[in-house]
Design a protein around this motif. Sequence first.
Motif, PDB file in Angstrom:
ATOM      1  N   GLN A 134       0.749  -1.389  -0.048  1.00  0.00           N
ATOM      2  CA  GLN A 134       0.175  -0.087  -0.408  1.00  0.00           C
ATOM      3  C   GLN A 134       0.678   1.024  -0.216  1.00  0.00           C
ATOM      4  OE1 GLN A 134      -3.272  -0.064   3.016  1.00  0.00           O
ATOM      5  NE2 GLN A 134      -3.141  -1.633   3.035  1.00  0.00           N
ATOM      6  N   ARG A 135       0.464   2.517  -0.391  1.00  0.00           N
ATOM      7  CA  ARG A 135       1.436   3.967  -0.234  1.00  0.00           C
ATOM      8  C   ARG A 135       0.228   4.577   0.030  1.00  0.00           C
ATOM      9  NH1 ARG A 135       3.890   4.064  -5.905  1.00  0.00           N
ATOM     10  NH2 ARG A 135       2.789   5.945  -6.267  1.00  0.00           N
ATOM     11  N   THR A 136       1.084   5.436   0.542  1.00  0.00           N
ATOM     12  CA  THR A 136       0.773   6.841   1.096  1.00  0.00           C
ATOM     13  C   THR A 136       1.085   7.881   0.378  1.00  0.00           C
ATOM     14  OG1 THR A 136      -0.583   8.407   3.035  1.00  0.00           O
ATOM     15  CG2 THR A 136       0.964   6.773   2.941  1.00  0.00           C
ATOM     16  N   ILE A 137       1.232   8.859   1.275  1.00  0.00           N
ATOM     17  CA  ILE A 137       1.967  10.301   0.831  1.00  0.00           C
ATOM     18  C   ILE A 137       3.213  10.776   1.640  1.00  0.00           C
ATOM     19  CG2 ILE A 137      -0.087  11.370  -1.295  1.00  0.00           C
ATOM     20  CD1 ILE A 137      -0.351  13.606   0.957  1.00  0.00           C
ATOM     21  N   ALA A 138       4.533  11.924   1.385  1.00  0.00           N
ATOM     22  CA  ALA A 138       5.299  10.812   2.214  1.00  0.00           C
ATOM     23  C   ALA A 138       5.100  12.831   3.589  1.00  0.00           C
ATOM     24  CB  ALA A 138       6.248  11.542   1.561  1.00  0.00           C
ATOM     25  N   LYS A 139       4.165  13.964   3.328  1.00  0.00           N
ATOM     26  CA  LYS A 139       4.380  14.547   3.647  1.00  0.00           C
ATOM     27  C   LYS A 139       2.894  14.972   3.202  1.00  0.00           C
ATOM     28  CE  LYS A 139       6.425  18.092   0.611  1.00  0.00           C
ATOM     29  NZ  LYS A 139       7.621  19.122   0.931  1.00  0.00           N
ATOM     30  N   GLU A 140       2.026  16.242   3.956  1.00  0.00           N
ATOM     31  CA  GLU A 140       0.554  16.846   4.014  1.00  0.00           C
ATOM     32  C   GLU A 140       1.261  17.855   2.522  1.00  0.00           C
ATOM     33  OE1 GLU A 140      -0.339  20.708   6.385  1.00  0.00           O
ATOM     34  OE2 GLU A 140       0.203  18.615   7.738  1.00  0.00           O
ATOM     35  N   THR A 166      -6.324  20.144   1.810  1.00  0.00           N
ATOM     36  CA  THR A 166      -5.070  19.758   2.404  1.00  0.00           C
ATOM     37  C   THR A 166      -4.559  17.956   2.341  1.00  0.00           C
ATOM     38  OG1 THR A 166      -4.845  21.681   3.791  1.00  0.00           O
ATOM     39  CG2 THR A 166      -2.939  19.085   4.018  1.00  0.00           C
ATOM     40  N   PHE A 167      -4.163  17.615   1.479  1.00  0.00           N
ATOM     41  CA  PHE A 167      -3.835  16.095   1.645  1.00  0.00           C
ATOM     42  C   PHE A 167      -3.478  15.631   2.651  1.00  0.00           C
ATOM     43  CE2 PHE A 167      -4.198  15.939  -3.320  1.00  0.00           C
ATOM     44  CZ  PHE A 167      -5.722  15.419  -3.420  1.00  0.00           C
ATOM     45  N   MET A 168      -3.571  15.003   2.931  1.00  0.00           N
ATOM     46  CA  MET A 168      -2.710  14.101   4.782  1.00  0.00           C
ATOM     47  C   MET A 168      -1.804  13.076   4.069  1.00  0.00           C
ATOM     48  SD  MET A 168      -3.203  16.805   6.539  1.00  0.00           S
ATOM     49  CE  MET A 168      -2.932  16.161   8.202  1.00  0.00           C
ATOM     50  N   PRO A 169      -1.348  12.445   4.859  1.00  0.00           N
ATOM     51  CA  PRO A 169      -0.802  10.749   4.378  1.00  0.00           C
ATOM     52  C   PRO A 169      -1.619  10.223   5.501  1.00  0.00           C
ATOM     53  CG  PRO A 169       1.361  12.455   5.498  1.00  0.00           C
ATOM     54  CD  PRO A 169      -0.573  13.276   5.179  1.00  0.00           C
ATOM     55  N   VAL A 171      -5.354   8.163   1.511  1.00  0.00           N
ATOM     56  CA  VAL A 171      -4.586   9.778   2.244  1.00  0.00           C
ATOM     57  C   VAL A 171      -6.272   9.511   2.834  1.00  0.00           C
ATOM     58  CG1 VAL A 171      -5.426  11.742   0.028  1.00  0.00           C
ATOM     59  CG2 VAL A 171      -3.386   9.893   0.279  1.00  0.00           C
ATOM     60  N   LEU A 172      -5.823  11.015   3.583  1.00  0.00           N
ATOM     61  CA  LEU A 172      -7.260  12.114   3.754  1.00  0.00           C
ATOM     62  C   LEU A 172      -6.727  13.540   3.894  1.00  0.00           C
ATOM     63  CD1 LEU A 172      -9.650  11.606   6.373  1.00  0.00           C
ATOM     64  CD2 LEU A 172      -7.389  13.224   7.758  1.00  0.00           C
ATOM     65  N   ILE A 173      -8.509  13.895   3.510  1.00  0.00           N
ATOM     66  CA  ILE A 173      -8.448  14.671   2.482  1.00  0.00           C
ATOM     67  C   ILE A 173      -9.317  15.886   3.371  1.00  0.00           C
ATOM     68  CG2 ILE A 173      -8.960  16.125   0.673  1.00  0.00           C
ATOM     69  CD1 ILE A 173      -9.196  13.189  -0.735  1.00  0.00           C
ATOM     70  N   GLU A 204       0.197  16.869  -9.642  1.00  0.00           N
ATOM     71  CA  GLU A 204       1.156  17.292  -9.520  1.00  0.00           C
ATOM     72  C   GLU A 204       1.358  18.032  -7.868  1.00  0.00           C
ATOM     73  OE1 GLU A 204       0.483  21.563 -12.035  1.00  0.00           O
ATOM     74  OE2 GLU A 204       0.963  20.516 -13.374  1.00  0.00           O
ATOM     75  N   ALA A 205       0.295  18.145  -6.833  1.00  0.00           N
ATOM     76  CA  ALA A 205       0.432  17.993  -5.713  1.00  0.00           C
ATOM     77  C   ALA A 205       0.808  16.916  -4.688  1.00  0.00           C
ATOM     78  CB  ALA A 205      -0.978  18.828  -5.148  1.00  0.00           C
ATOM     79  N   LEU A 206       0.217  16.296  -5.702  1.00  0.00           N
ATOM     80  CA  LEU A 206       0.591  14.323  -4.999  1.00  0.00           C
ATOM     81  C   LEU A 206       2.125  14.128  -5.307  1.00  0.00           C
ATOM     82  CD1 LEU A 206      -2.577  12.136  -5.951  1.00  0.00           C
ATOM     83  CD2 LEU A 206      -1.433  13.521  -3.087  1.00  0.00           C
ATOM     84  N   GLU A 207       2.188  14.621  -6.260  1.00  0.00           N
ATOM     85  CA  GLU A 207       3.893  14.277  -6.569  1.00  0.00           C
ATOM     86  C   GLU A 207       4.943  15.137  -5.870  1.00  0.00           C
ATOM     87  OE1 GLU A 207       4.201  13.120 -11.184  1.00  0.00           O
ATOM     88  OE2 GLU A 207       4.313  15.112 -10.301  1.00  0.00           O
ATOM     89  N   GLU A 208       4.143  16.028  -4.945  1.00  0.00           N
ATOM     90  CA  GLU A 208       4.880  17.304  -4.469  1.00  0.00           C
ATOM     91  C   GLU A 208       5.410  16.904  -3.157  1.00  0.00           C
ATOM     92  OE1 GLU A 208       4.663  21.616  -2.608  1.00  0.00           O
ATOM     93  OE2 GLU A 208       3.444  20.952  -4.671  1.00  0.00           O
ATOM     94  N   ALA A 209       3.818  16.367  -2.935  1.00  0.00           N
ATOM     95  CA  ALA A 209       3.833  15.545  -1.269  1.00  0.00           C
ATOM     96  C   ALA A 209       5.057  14.342  -1.749  1.00  0.00           C
ATOM     97  CB  ALA A 209       2.727  15.026  -0.889  1.00  0.00           C
TER      98      ALA A 209
END
Length: 467
Positions: A7-13, A30-33, A94-96, A115-120
């Motif tokens: 499973q995968r999530t994002i590294a930072k908000e 805000t996208f949250m891990p 992800v929590l939005i 693009e935002a998810l890639e940045e995170a």
Amino acid sequence: MKTENKQRTIAKEVTLKGVGLHTGENVTMTFMPALENHGFAFKRVDLEGEPIIEADANYVVNTQRGTNLEKNGVKIQTSEHVLAALIGMDIDNVLIKLDAPEPPIMDGSSKFFVEALEEAGIVEQEQEREVYVVKDVITYKDEATGSEITVIPSDEYQVTTMVDFGTKVLGTQNATLEHISDFKTEISNARTFSFLHELEMLLEHGLIKGGDLNNAIVYVDKEISESTMKKLEKAFDKKKLSVKPNGILDNLTLHQPNEAARHKLLDVIGDLALSGTRIQGKVIANKPGHFVNTQFAKKLKKIVKQERRNYVPEVNLHAKPIKDITAIMEMLPHRPPFLLVDKILELSEQHVIGMKNVTMNEPFFVGHFPGAPVMPGVLQLEAMAQTGGILVLSTVPDPENYLTYLLKIDNVRYKQQVVPGDSLIFKLDLMTPIRRGLCQMQARAYANGKLVSEAEIMAQIVKVKGE
């Protein structure tokens, strides 16, 4: 079902700001891990208690001009573009967070979310991802509109959309995504669109307050009167509007000739995320729309739930166990005849699989239907609870100094009789992370390739001796 990859999530908000297409409200998103098995959920931080709405097809209440969710009176509008970006970027959890009921429309596509998810940054988690493998054709058809979605077996998740708008300016179009890894380059920048006749109606009803000519393609499918053009110029805060030779209002340039079909494909991916599962299969959507998409997601969710319940773990009963009966007795205080698990076959931080051979020598058969011996259902529950005890006790360094207490049992179901000669397989999965010794587990027992009983079990470990 199968498990593959992690499973995968994002590294930072990461945060985006904009306006909602239909509400016109300024919104910060805000996208949250999120933890493993969390999935996707929206959190309304502008409301008391900051309520959470899971991205679940069962919460769909309206599909007019977008996929709108509601739970306990709390709403999320136009969720599909955000969800499409998360699936397209191969993310699971992800929590939005939102401070308004609708995500920002941005340019009408998923591009800025991607693009935002890639940045995170995207990070792997420990738990494996469950994937629903399509083995049989599944179809949903809306008889009123002729819209139809079908999924057929395939080696990976693929989507094809076929659209026919029945107008001269925008007729039949197709779009296909062969690999989800191509979502960013092939699909993510496809913008939402509307026909002029729809636009007039939406403006009259006070909708698309956040619309402008940078976040929606407007196809002109009828003659525009001078008065209508003035209304549109006022609505879009433009001094001068015109219709280009390709039938599009103003000077917006299409990214691809079939951008409308690609956006419909984007919507399908976002709406099917509401099924709550990854799909290995080819989706073929004929004249898709949010209603048929979400109805198909509901149908798929039910099928997956049924298959997950009936899924028999594939274990080698003859392999050397993770824990034999001696090792089990070192962890559990139970002793025969009340020790009801013989072996532990698998053990991770998230699940445990155990087994028990049911024989005619079981002491309970003496008084429980001795003429037609059937293992009591309550003892099946006890056996599952003991197996779950191994899972929770394995989280402490000195399990021999703890006792496991059963706190609650919910949603108990008995499906098949268990009789002498059966080999019972118990599989317990954590439903939530273990906190303060409290453990909530989904428990299932199988015999002869079938689900025989299931329950949700809550237990607690308590230290009773030692340092």
